[in-house]
Design a protein around this motif. Structure first.
Motif, PDB file in Angstrom:
ATOM      1  N   THR A  85       0.837  -1.191   0.000  1.00  0.00           N
ATOM      2  CA  THR A  85       0.000   0.000   0.000  1.00  0.00           C
ATOM      3  C   THR A  85       0.877   1.249   0.000  1.00  0.00           C
ATOM      4  O   THR A  85       2.091   1.184   0.229  1.00  0.00           O
ATOM      5  CB  THR A  85      -0.916   0.005   1.223  1.00  0.00           C
ATOM      6  N   ALA A  86       0.229   2.381  -0.241  1.00  0.00           N
ATOM      7  CA  ALA A  86       0.967   3.638  -0.267  1.00  0.00           C
ATOM      8  C   ALA A  86       1.551   3.961   1.100  1.00  0.00           C
ATOM      9  O   ALA A  86       2.691   4.429   1.210  1.00  0.00           O
ATOM     10  CB  ALA A  86       0.047   4.772  -0.739  1.00  0.00           C
ATOM     11  N   GLY A  87       0.793   3.693   2.157  1.00  0.00           N
ATOM     12  CA  GLY A  87       1.305   3.946   3.492  1.00  0.00           C
ATOM     13  C   GLY A  87       2.484   3.064   3.838  1.00  0.00           C
ATOM     14  O   GLY A  87       3.474   3.517   4.434  1.00  0.00           O
ATOM     15  N   GLU A  88       2.429   1.775   3.482  1.00  0.00           N
ATOM     16  CA  GLU A  88       3.546   0.872   3.741  1.00  0.00           C
ATOM     17  C   GLU A  88       4.776   1.258   2.938  1.00  0.00           C
ATOM     18  O   GLU A  88       5.915   1.146   3.418  1.00  0.00           O
ATOM     19  CB  GLU A  88       3.130  -0.566   3.407  1.00  0.00           C
ATOM     20  N   PHE A  89       4.558   1.740   1.723  1.00  0.00           N
ATOM     21  CA  PHE A  89       5.674   2.140   0.877  1.00  0.00           C
ATOM     22  C   PHE A  89       6.415   3.339   1.471  1.00  0.00           C
ATOM     23  O   PHE A  89       7.654   3.351   1.529  1.00  0.00           O
ATOM     24  CB  PHE A  89       5.143   2.461  -0.531  1.00  0.00           C
ATOM     25  N   VAL A  90       5.681   4.331   1.939  1.00  0.00           N
ATOM     26  CA  VAL A  90       6.318   5.515   2.521  1.00  0.00           C
ATOM     27  C   VAL A  90       6.958   5.183   3.865  1.00  0.00           C
ATOM     28  O   VAL A  90       8.053   5.660   4.189  1.00  0.00           O
ATOM     29  CB  VAL A  90       5.288   6.652   2.650  1.00  0.00           C
ATOM     30  N   ALA A 116      -5.416   7.731   0.652  1.00  0.00           N
ATOM     31  CA  ALA A 116      -4.886   6.646  -0.186  1.00  0.00           C
ATOM     32  C   ALA A 116      -3.867   5.796   0.544  1.00  0.00           C
ATOM     33  O   ALA A 116      -3.223   4.938  -0.076  1.00  0.00           O
ATOM     34  CB  ALA A 116      -4.245   7.233  -1.441  1.00  0.00           C
ATOM     35  N   ALA A 117      -3.711   5.988   1.854  1.00  0.00           N
ATOM     36  CA  ALA A 117      -2.676   5.255   2.593  1.00  0.00           C
ATOM     37  C   ALA A 117      -2.938   3.758   2.603  1.00  0.00           C
ATOM     38  O   ALA A 117      -1.998   2.953   2.571  1.00  0.00           O
ATOM     39  CB  ALA A 117      -2.570   5.789   4.019  1.00  0.00           C
ATOM     40  N   GLY A 118      -4.189   3.324   2.634  1.00  0.00           N
ATOM     41  CA  GLY A 118      -4.507   1.902   2.690  1.00  0.00           C
ATOM     42  C   GLY A 118      -4.759   1.255   1.352  1.00  0.00           C
ATOM     43  O   GLY A 118      -5.172   0.096   1.306  1.00  0.00           O
ATOM     44  N   THR A 119      -4.517   1.949   0.248  1.00  0.00           N
ATOM     45  CA  THR A 119      -4.760   1.422  -1.102  1.00  0.00           C
ATOM     46  C   THR A 119      -3.450   0.949  -1.715  1.00  0.00           C
ATOM     47  O   THR A 119      -2.403   1.573  -1.523  1.00  0.00           O
ATOM     48  CB  THR A 119      -5.387   2.496  -2.004  1.00  0.00           C
ATOM     49  N   GLU A 120      -3.504  -0.167  -2.427  1.00  0.00           N
ATOM     50  CA  GLU A 120      -2.309  -0.679  -3.079  1.00  0.00           C
ATOM     51  C   GLU A 120      -1.834   0.293  -4.155  1.00  0.00           C
ATOM     52  O   GLU A 120      -2.636   0.947  -4.824  1.00  0.00           O
ATOM     53  CB  GLU A 120      -2.586  -2.045  -3.696  1.00  0.00           C
ATOM     54  N   LEU A 121      -0.537   0.354  -4.332  1.00  0.00           N
ATOM     55  CA  LEU A 121       0.038   1.296  -5.309  1.00  0.00           C
ATOM     56  C   LEU A 121      -0.415   0.974  -6.730  1.00  0.00           C
ATOM     57  O   LEU A 121      -0.631   1.881  -7.535  1.00  0.00           O
ATOM     58  CB  LEU A 121       1.565   1.248  -5.226  1.00  0.00           C
ATOM     59  N   ASP A 127      -1.286   9.988 -11.010  1.00  0.00           N
ATOM     60  CA  ASP A 127      -0.863  11.173 -10.270  1.00  0.00           C
ATOM     61  C   ASP A 127      -0.767  10.894  -8.769  1.00  0.00           C
ATOM     62  O   ASP A 127       0.136  11.400  -8.096  1.00  0.00           O
ATOM     63  CB  ASP A 127      -1.829  12.327 -10.543  1.00  0.00           C
ATOM     64  N   VAL A 128      -1.677  10.073  -8.217  1.00  0.00           N
ATOM     65  CA  VAL A 128      -1.608   9.731  -6.790  1.00  0.00           C
ATOM     66  C   VAL A 128      -0.414   8.820  -6.521  1.00  0.00           C
ATOM     67  O   VAL A 128       0.272   8.943  -5.492  1.00  0.00           O
ATOM     68  CB  VAL A 128      -2.915   9.079  -6.331  1.00  0.00           C
ATOM     69  N   ARG A 129      -0.131   7.914  -7.451  1.00  0.00           N
ATOM     70  CA  ARG A 129       1.047   7.046  -7.301  1.00  0.00           C
ATOM     71  C   ARG A 129       2.331   7.867  -7.326  1.00  0.00           C
ATOM     72  O   ARG A 129       3.298   7.566  -6.613  1.00  0.00           O
ATOM     73  CB  ARG A 129       1.049   5.987  -8.393  1.00  0.00           C
ATOM     74  N   LEU A 130       2.361   8.915  -8.147  1.00  0.00           N
ATOM     75  CA  LEU A 130       3.520   9.803  -8.174  1.00  0.00           C
ATOM     76  C   LEU A 130       3.672  10.545  -6.846  1.00  0.00           C
ATOM     77  O   LEU A 130       4.794  10.723  -6.352  1.00  0.00           O
ATOM     78  CB  LEU A 130       3.398  10.788  -9.331  1.00  0.00           C
ATOM     79  N   ARG A 131       2.563  10.954  -6.250  1.00  0.00           N
ATOM     80  CA  ARG A 131       2.640  11.608  -4.943  1.00  0.00           C
ATOM     81  C   ARG A 131       3.221  10.671  -3.885  1.00  0.00           C
ATOM     82  O   ARG A 131       3.985  11.089  -3.013  1.00  0.00           O
ATOM     83  CB  ARG A 131       1.250  12.089  -4.516  1.00  0.00           C
ATOM     84  N   ALA A 132       2.856   9.385  -3.965  1.00  0.00           N
ATOM     85  CA  ALA A 132       3.431   8.411  -3.037  1.00  0.00           C
ATOM     86  C   ALA A 132       4.937   8.277  -3.244  1.00  0.00           C
ATOM     87  O   ALA A 132       5.705   8.170  -2.277  1.00  0.00           O
ATOM     88  CB  ALA A 132       2.740   7.064  -3.201  1.00  0.00           C
ATOM     89  N   GLY A 133       5.370   8.284  -4.495  1.00  0.00           N
ATOM     90  CA  GLY A 133       6.805   8.240  -4.756  1.00  0.00           C
ATOM     91  C   GLY A 133       7.522   9.484  -4.255  1.00  0.00           C
ATOM     92  O   GLY A 133       8.635   9.403  -3.718  1.00  0.00           O
ATOM     93  N   LEU A 134       6.883  10.649  -4.408  1.00  0.00           N
ATOM     94  CA  LEU A 134       7.483  11.881  -3.901  1.00  0.00           C
ATOM     95  C   LEU A 134       7.575  11.861  -2.378  1.00  0.00           C
ATOM     96  O   LEU A 134       8.563  12.319  -1.795  1.00  0.00           O
ATOM     97  CB  LEU A 134       6.659  13.085  -4.365  1.00  0.00           C
TER      98      LEU A 134
END
Length: 317
Positions: A85-90, A116-121, A127-134
């Motif tokens: 998920t986005a939260g786990e990635f960050v 989007a913290a609990g959603t899989e990347l 654009d939201v996936r890019l925000r997670a990468g940033l």
């Protein structure tokens, strides 16, 4: 500094520095933008010259660790673990950068990723996936952020749609970039962004460079910050030069080969009373070009021929 790969120069030896602000690097695919950015991220060493990042010479092991602590790097189409998920990635990036989980959650809230913290990347929009990468690249609050083609996934997502002026894909891409540009500008004091086309970076980057055939060339930018005097750091440099003749810089990436010197202060004129009059900075008024219309010869119109009456037959009918 010079960078080679496969027996050819991706960046011929040149002396340059990257000051504060948003710096764009454009070039065709295969020009060496990703390799140059990986060199800035200390993932590889330059083949010639020296590289100084934030005042640290990366040839020294201690200075290399100090330089890496102040760098945030996001490669193009960054790899992500499946079902993460986005939260786990960050949070994983925060653990890797020796930062707390609370800092990771604070960074996600700052980049509007709380929902989007609990959603899989893999299920997130581009654009939201890019925000997670940033958020993962900037979770440790670096002084220099290196972004390798951050708009690549957005452009790829817009390709199936019509990309004309009225196409929905073009509208979605423009709207997503308009929301992301202020976010990119606020990531760090120095942000370096690459793209294939200069038009993607023109208009909002403080400085714009093109890389082609191993040569780095600065291009004029039409951003509002450049019209007002580039970045706030550049305006501080100009102000310091006008007062005491010395320039002060913030975080820099320096490809060393020869040192630069600050411009000398203009001499001040003495007034009749013996007091020094402060130097005034006057900008030359640009001369307007004289436009002249070419004289085109008018075409000669041919006179219409008089139509002859049809000849009568022998019988007179």
């Amino acid at each position: 500094m010079g960078v080679r790969r496969g027996g050819r120069w991706l960046l011929r030896p040149v002396t340059f520095g990257v000051p504060e602000g948003v710096v764009g690097l454009a070039g065709p695919p295969g020009a060496g933008k990703s390799t140059l950015l990986a060199t800035f991220a200390t993932l590889r060493r330059p083949n010639a010259g020296a590289l100084h990042i934030l005042g640290h010479d990366i040839t020294n092991a201690t200075a290399l660790r100090a330089a890496r602590a102040g760098i945030g790097y996001l490669p193009a189409r960054f790899a992500r673990a499946e079902h993460m998920t986005a939260g786990e990635f960050v949070e994983y990036a925060a653990y890797y950068k020796r930062t707390s989980a609370s800092t990771a959650r604070s960074t996600m809230r700052r980049l509007d990723l709380a929902e989007a913290a609990g959603t899989e990347l893999a299920l997130l929009p581009a654009d939201v996936r890019l925000r997670a990468g940033l958020a993962a690249a900037c979770v440790h609050e670096p002084a220099v952020v290196l972004l390798d083609d951050p708009f690549g996934d957005l452009c790829a997502a817009a390709e199936p749609w019509p990309t004309g002026a009225a196409g929905p894909g073009r509208h979605a891409l423009t709207a997503a970039m308009a929301e992301l540009i202020p976010v990119l500008r606020a990531l760090a004091p120095t942000v370096v962004i690459t793209a294939d086309a200069p038009e993607t970076l023109d208009g909002w980057c403080d400085r714009l460079f093109t890389l082609a055939r191993g040569r780095l060339t600065e291009q004029p930018t039409h951003s509002a910050a450049a019209r007002r005097g580039r970045t706030p750091a550049d305006r501080r440099v100009l102000g310091a030069t006008a007062h005491d003749g010395t320039a002060h810089d913030g975080p820099r990436l320096d490809g060393a080969g020869a040192g630069g010197t600050a411009p000398e202060a203009a001499p001040r004129k003495r007034s009749g009373a013996g007091h020094r009059r402060p130097a005034r900075l006057s900008l030359p008024r640009p001369a307007l070009p004289q436009l002249s219309l070419p004289q085109l010869p008018l075409p000669q119109l041919a006179r219409p021929r008089a139509r002859r009456p049809p000849a009568g037959s022998a019988s007179g009918v």
